[in-house]
Structures are given as structure tokens and as C-alpha cells.
Design a protein around this motif. Structure first.
Motif, short mmCIF file in Angstrom:
data_model
loop_
_atom_site.label_atom_id
_atom_site.label_comp_id
_atom_site.label_asym_id
_atom_site.label_seq_id
_atom_site.Cartn_x
_atom_site.Cartn_y
_atom_site.Cartn_z
N GLN A 836 5.67 24.75 3.06
CA GLN A 836 5.33 25.42 2.04
C GLN A 836 4.38 24.38 1.26
O GLN A 836 4.41 23.27 0.86
N GLY A 837 3.13 24.81 0.54
CA GLY A 837 2.03 24.11 -0.18
C GLY A 837 1.06 23.72 0.90
O GLY A 837 0.19 22.78 0.20
N ALA A 838 1.16 23.78 2.14
CA ALA A 838 0.07 23.16 2.97
C ALA A 838 -1.17 23.82 2.46
O ALA A 838 -1.32 24.95 2.38
N PRO A 839 -2.19 23.28 2.41
CA PRO A 839 -3.64 23.49 2.12
C PRO A 839 -4.46 24.70 2.99
O PRO A 839 -4.18 24.29 4.49
N ALA A 840 -4.95 25.44 2.45
CA ALA A 840 -5.79 26.43 3.57
C ALA A 840 -7.16 25.73 3.78
O ALA A 840 -7.69 24.91 3.12
N GLY A 841 -7.71 26.30 4.77
CA GLY A 841 -9.07 25.98 5.20
C GLY A 841 -9.25 24.65 5.64
O GLY A 841 -10.48 24.05 5.79
N VAL A 842 -8.11 23.93 6.24
CA VAL A 842 -8.30 22.59 6.85
C VAL A 842 -8.52 22.38 8.46
O VAL A 842 -8.90 21.43 8.92
N ALA A 843 -8.40 23.60 8.93
CA ALA A 843 -8.69 23.66 10.41
C ALA A 843 -9.04 25.10 10.84
O ALA A 843 -8.78 26.16 10.31
N GLU A 844 -9.87 25.01 12.02
CA GLU A 844 -10.21 26.23 12.63
C GLU A 844 -9.36 26.65 13.52
O GLU A 844 -8.85 25.49 14.42
N VAL A 845 -8.83 27.75 13.89
CA VAL A 845 -7.91 28.23 14.79
C VAL A 845 -8.74 28.92 15.97
O VAL A 845 -9.40 29.80 15.91
N GLU A 846 -8.79 28.20 17.46
CA GLU A 846 -9.38 28.70 18.13
C GLU A 846 -8.37 29.28 19.53
O GLU A 846 -7.46 28.37 19.57
N VAL A 847 -8.80 29.97 20.74
CA VAL A 847 -8.07 30.28 21.55
C VAL A 847 -9.13 30.06 22.96
O VAL A 847 -10.39 30.31 22.50
N ARG A 848 -8.29 29.79 23.75
CA ARG A 848 -9.30 29.73 25.16
C ARG A 848 -8.83 30.96 26.09
O ARG A 848 -7.62 31.06 26.39
N THR A 849 -9.69 31.53 26.43
CA THR A 849 -9.42 32.97 27.52
C THR A 849 -10.68 32.50 28.32
O THR A 849 -11.87 32.48 28.07
N GLY A 850 -10.32 33.12 29.67
CA GLY A 850 -11.49 33.00 30.80
C GLY A 850 -12.11 31.78 30.66
O GLY A 850 -13.23 31.45 31.12
N GLY A 851 -11.41 30.40 30.34
CA GLY A 851 -12.01 29.27 30.30
C GLY A 851 -12.92 29.03 29.19
O GLY A 851 -13.43 27.72 29.20
N ALA A 852 -12.97 29.87 28.43
CA ALA A 852 -13.93 29.63 27.20
C ALA A 852 -13.22 29.47 25.86
O ALA A 852 -12.20 30.58 25.42
N TRP A 853 -13.69 28.59 24.90
CA TRP A 853 -12.99 28.76 23.64
C TRP A 853 -13.62 29.79 22.77
O TRP A 853 -15.07 29.74 22.81
N ARG A 854 -13.03 30.31 21.78
CA ARG A 854 -13.62 31.26 20.76
C ARG A 854 -12.56 31.17 19.34
O ARG A 854 -11.56 30.91 19.43
N ALA A 855 -13.40 31.06 18.29
CA ALA A 855 -12.73 30.93 16.94
C ALA A 855 -12.02 32.21 16.39
O ALA A 855 -12.68 33.33 16.77
N LEU A 856 -10.81 31.99 16.05
CA LEU A 856 -10.25 33.45 15.44
C LEU A 856 -10.13 33.35 13.98
O LEU A 856 -10.25 34.32 13.24
#
Length: 895
Positions: A836-856
Motif C-alpha cells: 500500500q502506498g507504492a507509487p504509480a508510473g514507476v515501471a512498464e509492464v510488458e509480456v512476451r508472446t511468440g518470442g516478442a515483448w509488447r507493452a501492456l
């Protein structure tokens, strides 16, 4: 008495009127409002009152008696003075301005009360009631009607008890005019001796507490108090020494108060630690000690010989005189007791029969010791017995008859309830239970061993008095309700609070179900989901300590219960928070649910923080509704885990008793320094187990047993087993002589339940430090920043939101935390949980599908949920912004 130091439904009613008494005719409305007007009463009319203990016969009359400004008491020439004092005080409490004594009734229109003598006999006859003739000892007759009250006792004690019953029938008023419903009572006790033995180990009661207890006994028709505190050195270690003058004066004050309350003060001297049974000098020392107590008014004496060894003599002369073994010990004890009986009791006119506690006091098995005692001990000595077991869960007529036969003497029970010196973390506030109807008439009497907490003992002792006086009409739950009503003084809010508090401290060997009303309310919620109703129950429990501190008249109860009151309030807060978590989880409000979830560990920690400090200074964490409140909170967290799609922490289980506060949950807390510790040695078939909450692939199972100081407390011979339904089990591994066990299942093995089961009985108890199951569907966590000491990267995706990855430093440019499942997974969303209280906007969340990374998307705060899009997810990473201060992550979840 007992040496167990090292051994170890109805939904909650919201309008908590006292339960009516059963098994009696009238008076109507026996719930008793302690003098407050009932809803159906006309102004000035006293509400119906209950009598406790439950009388043998109560008949309601159709007429009324008015408390007039002046009341005349006509007493027989031999009327009991304490009874008259109770009568006169009760009349003044009922609103009479003046209470005068006279030899005959005054003019018509003024209330007259007849106490014993010819006047009472005529008044009873005039009211159509039978008198006291033909009644057993301590019996009485009481009638209220036609402008008069009459009471007559079979003896002085009977008159006193009649006065106590009248006290309960009369209202409390500040002015005259109250009307009392006509009533006729005819009553007598089920067993001759009924009372309490202060025989526990631990902090002895204070002098003021003992005086208060004697008042309570008199009010509840208990007629014996055995003075036997284990920590009075002059009763045991220094039994030969005379009391200091100040302490003897205090005992005299107790003796005098007991006599005023028709309670027989019994002095119990325990010489067994050092006595030489054949010694004339020790006999003289014992009888001389008794003489000092006789001189201050004691007329009943006991010689407890419990909690000693009879395999070792205290003097060589005893071995020469009696030999060795149990039979010799029985003969030696009988020899000493007979001399005390013949040379002291028999030579002191007015002395009551001698009482003794045998060394074998807890069963009905024939033995050489019992045989010798039965054959040689004087026939008129009473033998005390705890039942079958030191703390007997049940006690039957057949057992009492067996005890009488095997000991060869009349039996006085030393009932170890509600004593708590072996479980000092608990208050035992449930009723006297498990005693068969008909038992009292088989006995010379019943004495109950109370708690270390004198005032808190009164709830249970009320029910003991009820049972001992009239077991035929006894109903444990009804009596318990009446005890609560009396203690609450008729105030409904106080009664509601006291009932909720007592329910949370209900369980014992006699009452195995903990918090029955609270548990029932939780069970109902599990079926109908009515959260507001359950919240009302939990709010009553949470608020109960404050209400009791503000409103309960018996301040001793509040003082006795301080740490339990604090813990009860704290558990109420934790349970209500858990209920709100359940509601938020069901509503799909992930952010709110996570916020509530994070509050729970600290709330539970606070609830577990309160301690009872014993006389040695030991701090003992107290328990409140254990197995009910803690389980409810754990289940709420487990339901949240399920909604998140994570495994969560397994739930421990066992069929073994628990030693003190070393709960089974400690073997799953991830801390090797804490442990579950059984309160008994495992038998063949005993187990400790894990509920994984759902069937899932199994990884390595690890069982760590034993601990520093108790290295041999582990399962010597056992098997590890797993099951999907908790019924059909498959063996994973067998083990022998190992305190550390680890086993890997075959590929593809799945289960919801895992257990370690003993295959042979053993003498040592069981300690389990950790019982853990690795998941076969593990997630590998890599990247950074590196974890700080005491944390680990894997905590970010270990299936347990309670564990936290905490970075050792700020994030650097391009640094990322990467979570890779063993196999690609289909998921609708990615959820990231942070403190609780963790700041927003400090990291991009990405997933790898089909061997490639994409941002969520980016992290939005403590709770982030992002749509995963299409394709099986091969990995998730959090790409930190440069300079992000020491990132923390509870869990990264594919859901």
C-alpha cells in the motif's frame, strides 16, 4: 489438584435476553430482569424473577404482594440471624422505607414477613403451601401472597437459603409500591456438600477476592469452601510451621465470613512432600497445626496427599513399618489419617468428617494402593476424586459408583473445572457440562476447582451451583444464560456484551466446541452470504470489551480479563476487516480487496500480541475464539487468493492437541524459528497435514521437525501421503528416525492435501518447524534490482501475496524484474500487487508472446490490473524507470 502443567448451534442472538430456566413450574418469564420493569408489567409491578439454583418446585399464584413503606418481620425465636439480615436488606432494596421486627403482625394493609417459627408455619398453611416439615437438611419452604411472605427452613441453612431465594424474587426499587407476583417454592439440595476448592497452581487469590467469593457462594447455596491454594507455603512446604499472626488473622476473617454465609470453611493441609507417616512427631505437628485453625473457628479439615510420589519414602522408618509399593503407601497414609481422625477429629465435638485426597485420585482402576486405602482407612473419612481423568470430560453415575466401590468410602468430587492453571492462555467461561443427571445423589458432594481469575470464575461456578443443587432440572446452556444475566445486573446491553465475550472463551475439556454461537453465525453466513448480519455479530464482539469496562458492576471480572478483553476487541477488528475483504472479493473490487488484504497481517499480529503475565513473570499470549476467529480470517485470505488465481499459503491441520499457543499455523508461516508443538505424543495414525486450497501439481515436499531444546520431538516412524479428496491417499515416501524429511513426487502428480502420518505410537511429542510443498508449476524470477537481505527475487512470483520482494537499492536504467513460468500460460490479464502506498508510473509492464515483448501499460499503484491481450504468455517483466527507489513487489500474477 491436577498436574497437567507439562501435559497438555444457534446463530448468535442479537437481543440477548437471559435464557429461561427449564425443568420447573414457574415463575413465568424466568429469564429475570433483575428488578427492571418488563414490557408487559403495569407501572410499579416487579418483573418476574428467576431463582438460582433452580428450585425443586416453584408454583405461580394469581395474587400480588405490594412492598409497603413499612414492613414488619416476625421472626421465630431461633430464626437464623444471617437469614434475617438477608431478608431485611432485600426488603429495603425492594423499596421499603422501614423494616421493623415485631412478635406479631401489625394492622392490615402493611406487608408482613414471617421467618421461621409458628408464625411462618401458620402463614404458609394459610397460603396453601406446605411447610418445611419432611424436607431434607437445608431444605426450605417459601410463599408470597395475600399481603404476606413466609419462609421456613428445615434448619438454619435452609432458612438462609429461603432468604436468598426471596432476595432473588424481590425487585430493586428506590421507593415503595412495587408489586410482586405470588409464588410458592419448596426446595432442597441434591447433594450434601456443594462448593469450591481453591486448589490450583499459580497466583493465589487475594484476601479480598476470597471474601467476595464467600459472599457469592452463600448467594448461590454453596456450602463448602476448601482452602487449598498450592502456593501457600504453610499448606505444603512449611506445613509444620505455624502461620504468622497477620496471615492467621486473615484466615480467621475468612472463617468468620464463611460462617455468616453458611459456608463450611475447610482447611486442607498437604504434608505429603515431607511427612513421615509413622512419626509421632509429625502427627503431633499436623494436629497442632489443625488446633491453631480450630481455635479461630475452623471445623472441617482435609489432608490432601495428591501430587506426591509414593515410591520414595520421606523417612527410613516408613519403609521399615510399611514396606514398599503402592499397597504400602496406601497403608501408611491410612495409618496417619486414622490417627488424625481418632486423636483430633473425634476429640473435638462439632468437627465435621475428615476429608482426604488420595495419591491416585483420577481413575477407578483397582490397584494395590486403592485396595489398601479402602481396607484400612476409617470408614467415616471422605475421599476426594477427580473422575476418570485429571480433568474429566464427562462424569457418570456408573463411574461414581465404581469410585465408591474401589475406594471403599463416600466420594467427594474434586472437579477440575473451570480451573485453567494448565492453560493459562485461556479463560474458561463456558458452563459446567458433561455430568450425568443422578450423579449428585451418588456423592457426598461436589467441589469445583476454579480459575486463577476469581471473578471471571463466577460464570462457571454459577452453573456448578445450579447443577449441584438440582441436577434433575439442570440445563447447561440455560444456566449459563442465567449466569450472564445475573452478572450483567439485568442490563440488556451489558448482557449482550458479556454473552459475546463469554462465547468467545467457551471451550474446555467439558465444552469442546469453541465459540458455539459465533461459529454458528459464521456458518450461516457461509450459506446465505448475509454480510450485514454477520457484521452485527462481529461488531458486538468487537465492542463487548468496551461495554464491559464501562458497565459491568463486577470490576473484578474486568481486572481478571484485561488481556483477553484487549485481544477480543482486536480480533473483532481483524474479523470485521476479513468480512469486508470477502465482500470486496465477491464484488470484484480488486483494488479495495487488496487494500483490505494488506491490513490483515498487522491486525492479526496485534490481536496475538496481548499477554497474561503469571506470578513468575512469564508472558503468555492469550487466546480468543481460537479455531473460529483465526480460521475465519484465514479463510477470507484464502478466498482472496483463489479469486486472484494464486495458491497462497497452505492451511495446516492435525488431529493432535496443541501445547500452549504453539498453533498448527506456525508450521506454514515460512519462519523456521516458529513451530507447531503437540500437547501429547502421537499415536499410530496421528497426523499433521496441509490443505493447498485447490488441487495442483506437486513439487518437493519438505517436513522439518524437532527444535533446539526438544531435538527428539519428531515422528520416529511415518509416511508422507497426498490426496485430491482427503479420503483416498497415495504414499509419497516412508521415513524412520529422521527429523528432516524431503521427497519429490513422480512427474505429473497432483493433490490438494498432503500429510505426514505416524505409523507407530511413540513417547515423544511432536514439533514441526516447517511443512512445505513446492509447486510443480513454478515461476522463475530473474533480473533486478537485487533483493535486500531477508528478501528474495522469487517472492515476486511465489504464489503467496504475503511474501514481498524488496530491492536492495534503487533501479538503474534498463533494469527489469522478469517472471517466467515453466510453460507458456493463457491469461486474460496481468495483475501486479505491491505494498500500500507504492507509487504509480514507476515501471512498464510488458509480456512476451511468440518470442516478442509488447507493452501492456504502466504500474498504477498498489493494485494494477492490465488486459493481457491474445497469445500464451511466455514471460512478464517490469521495466523500471531509472532511479525508481528500491522497488517492492508482492506478486505478479497471470490470471
Amino acid at each position: 489438584m491436577h498436574r497437567t502443567r507439562t501435559a497438555a448451534a444457534t446463530a448468535l442472538a442479537m437481543a440477548l435476553a437471559v435464557l429461561p430456566l427449564t425443568g420447573m413450574a414457574g415463575p413465568p418469564g424466568a429469564g429475570g430482569n433483575a428488578g427492571h420493569d418488563g414490557p408487559g408489567d403495569s407501572p410499579g409491578m416487579a418483573a418476574s424473577r428467576s431463582i438460582s439454583p433452580t428450585p425443586r418446585s416453584v408454583q405461580s399464584r394469581s395474587d400480588l404482594v405490594t412492598i409497603t413503606p413499612s414492613v414488619t418481620v416476625v421472626a421465630g425465636p431461633d430464626a437464623d440471624a444471617p437469614a434475617l439480615a438477608v431478608v431485611e436488606k432485600s426488603l429495603k432494596d425492594a423499596g421499603a422505607d422501614r423494616v421493623v421486627r415485631a412478635q406479631r403482625a401489625p394492622v392490615q394493609g402493611q406487608l408482613t414477613v414471617y421467618v421461621d417459627g409458628a408464625g411462618a408455619a401458620r402463614a404458609l398453611e394459610g397460603l396453601g403451601a406446605r411447610g418445611s416439615e419432611g424436607l431434607p437438611a437445608e431444605g426450605y419452604a417459601l410463599a408470597v401472597g395475600e399481603g404476606r411472605i413466609a419462609l421456613s427452613g428445615k434448619d438454619a441453612a435452609g432458612t438462609y437459603y429461603a432468604a436468598q431465594s426471596l432476595r432473588q424474587l424481590l425487585p430493586h426499587r428506590e421507593r415503595p409500591g412495587a408489586q410482586v407476583r405470588g409464588t410458592a417454592v419448596r426446595d432442597w439440595p441434591a447433594t450434601p456438600l456443594r462448593g469450591v476448592i481453591e486448589g490450583f497452581y499459580g497466583t493465589p487469590w487475594s484476601h479480598d477476592a476470597r471474601l467476595d467469593q464467600l459472599d457469592f457462594y452463600g448467594e448461590h447455596k454453596m456450602n463448602i469452601y476448601v482452602y487449598s491454594p498450592k502456593d501457600d507455603a504453610y499448606l505444603r512446604e512449611k506445613w509444620r510451621d505455624p502461620y504468622p499472626a497477620e496471615q492467621l488473622a486473615q484466615i480467621k476473617e475468612l472463617v468468620d465470613r464463611a460462617h455468616e454465609r453458611h459456608v463450611e470453611f475447610t482447611y486442607a493441609l498437604s504434608p505429603g512432600l515431607s511427612v513421615c507417616y509413622s512419626s509421632d512427631a509429625d502427627l503431633k505437628a499436623l494436629t497442632a497445626k489443625f488446633q491453631t485453625l480450630w481455635d479461630i473457628g475452623v471445623r472441617t479439615f482435609a489432608v490432601p496427599l495428591d501430587d506426591i510420589s509414593y515410591t520414595d519414602w520421606n523417612c527410613a522408618a516408613d519403609k521399615d513399618a510399611f514396606g514398599t509399593g503402592g499397597g504400602a503407601a496406601g497403608a501408611a497414609q491410612a495409618h496417619l489419617l486414622n490417627r488424625v481422625n481418632q486423636e483430633f477429629i473425634a476429640t473435638h465435638p462439632g468437627a465435621e468428617p475428615l476429608q482426604m485426597v488420595p495419591t491416585e485420585y483420577y481413575d477407578v482402576k483397582p490397584s494395590p494402593y486403592k485396595k489398601a486405602l479402602a481396607a484400612k482407612l476409617d470408614a467415616n473419612v471422605l475421599v476426594e476424586w477427580t473422575g476418570v481423568g485429571v480433568i474429566a470430560p464427562t462424569m457418570t453415575v456408573a463411574q461414581a459408583r465404581q469410585a465408591r466401590e474401589v475406594f471403599g468410602h463416600r466420594i467427594l468430587t474434586w472437579d477440575n473445572y473451570p480451573v485453567n492453571d494448565y492453560v493459562t492462555n485461556r479463560l474458561l467461561l463456558g458452563p459446567f457440562n458433561g455430568r450425568e443427571k443422578g450423579l449428585p445423589e451418588q456423592l457426598a458432594g461436589i467441589t469445583a476447582n476454579p480459575m486463577i481469575q476469581p471473578a471471571a470464575s463466577k460464570l462457571a461456578l454459577f452453573t456448578v451451583a445450579d447443577y449441584a443443587w438440582n441436577d434433575a432440572a439442570y440445563d447447561a446452556r440455560a444456566s449459563w444464560g442465567a449466569a450472564i444475566g445475573e452478572s450483567a445486573g439485568g442490563d440488556a446491553r451489558t448482557a449482550r456484551a458479556l454473552r459475546a465475550f463469554a462465547d468467545a472463551h467457551y471451550a474446555s475439556s467439558l465444552n469442546p466446541k469453541q465459540a458455539p454461537e459465533l461459529a454458528a453465525a459464521i456458518a450461516v453466513f457461509g450459506k446465505d452470504g448475509d454480510a450485514p448480519r454477520l457484521d452485527g455479530v462481529l461488531r458486538t464482539l468487537q465492542d463487548a470489551p468496551g461495554v464491559l469496562r464501562d458497565r459491568l458492576a463486577d470490576r473484578g471480572f474486568v481486572e481478571d480479563s484485561e488481556p483477553w478483553l484487549d485481544a477480543t476487541h482486536a480480533w473483532g477488528v481483524a474479523a470485521r476487516t476479513a468480512l469486508r475483504l470477502i465482500e470486496a472479493t465477491r464484488a470484484g473490487d480488486g483494488a479495495k480487496a487488496w487494500q483490505l488484504r494488506q491490513r490483515i497481517p498487522e491486525l492479526v499480529k496485534n490481536a496475538k500480541s496481548f499477554v497474561y503475565v503469571d506470578m513468575s513473570g512469564k508472558r503468555v499470549p492469550v487466546l480468543v475464539a481460537d479455531g473460529v476467529l483465526d480460521t475465519f480470517v484465514e479463510d477470507a485470505v484464502a478466498a482472496h487468493d483463489e479469486a486472484l488465481g494464486v495458491v497462497g499459503r497452505p492451511k495446516g491441520a492435525t488431529d493432535l492437541s496443541v501445547y500452549q499457543d504453539n498453533a498448527v499455523s506456525r508450521m506454514t508461516d515460512g519462519d523456521d524459528a516458529t513451530y507447531f508443538w503437540s500437547g501429547a505424543a502421537p499415536k499410530a495414525g496421528s497426523f499433521v497435514g496441509l490443505d493447498l486450497h485447490a488441487e495442483r501439481p506437486l513439487g518437493t515436499v519438505r517436513l522439518a521437525m524437532g527444535k533446539s531444546g526438544s531435538p527428539d520431538d519428531y515422528l520416529r516412524h511415518g509416511v508422507l501421503e497426498y490426496s485430491s479428496d482427503n479420503k483416498n491417499w497415495r504414499q509419497l515416501a516412508a521415513f524412520d528416525g529422521k527429523a528432516e524429511v524431503s521427497a519429490a513426487p513422480s512427474a505429473g502428480a497432483k493433490a490438494r492435501y498432503v500429510r505426514a502420518r505416524a505409523t507407530q505410537a511413540q513417547d515423544n511429542w511432536l514439533v514441526v518447524r516447517e511443512f512445505a510443498v513446492a509447486g510443480a508449476d513454478a515461476v522463475t524470477v530473474a533480473g533486478g534490482p537485487p533483493a535486500k537481505a531477508g528478501s528474495a527475487l522469487r517472492s515476486a512470483a511465489d504464489g503467496d501475496p504475503a511474501t514481498v520482494y524488496r530491492a536492495a537499492r534503487a533501479a538503474q536504467s534498463g533494469e527489469a524484474l522478469e517472471c517466467t513460468p515453466d510453460a507458456p500460460r493463457a491469461a486474460r490479464s496481468v495483475v501486479v500487487l505491491r505494498p500500500q502506498g507504492a507509487p504509480a508510473g514507476v515501471a512498464e509492464v510488458e509480456v512476451r508472446t511468440g518470442g516478442a515483448w509488447r507493452a501492456l501499460g504502466t504500474l498504477s499503484g498498489a493494485y494494477t490490473r492490465l488486459a493481457a491481450g491474445d497469445g500464451a504468455i511466455e514471460a512478464v517483466r517490469l521495466v523500471w524507470r531509472d532511479g525508481t527507489a528500491s522497488p517492492e513487489v508482492n506478486e505478479v500474477i497471470l490470471h
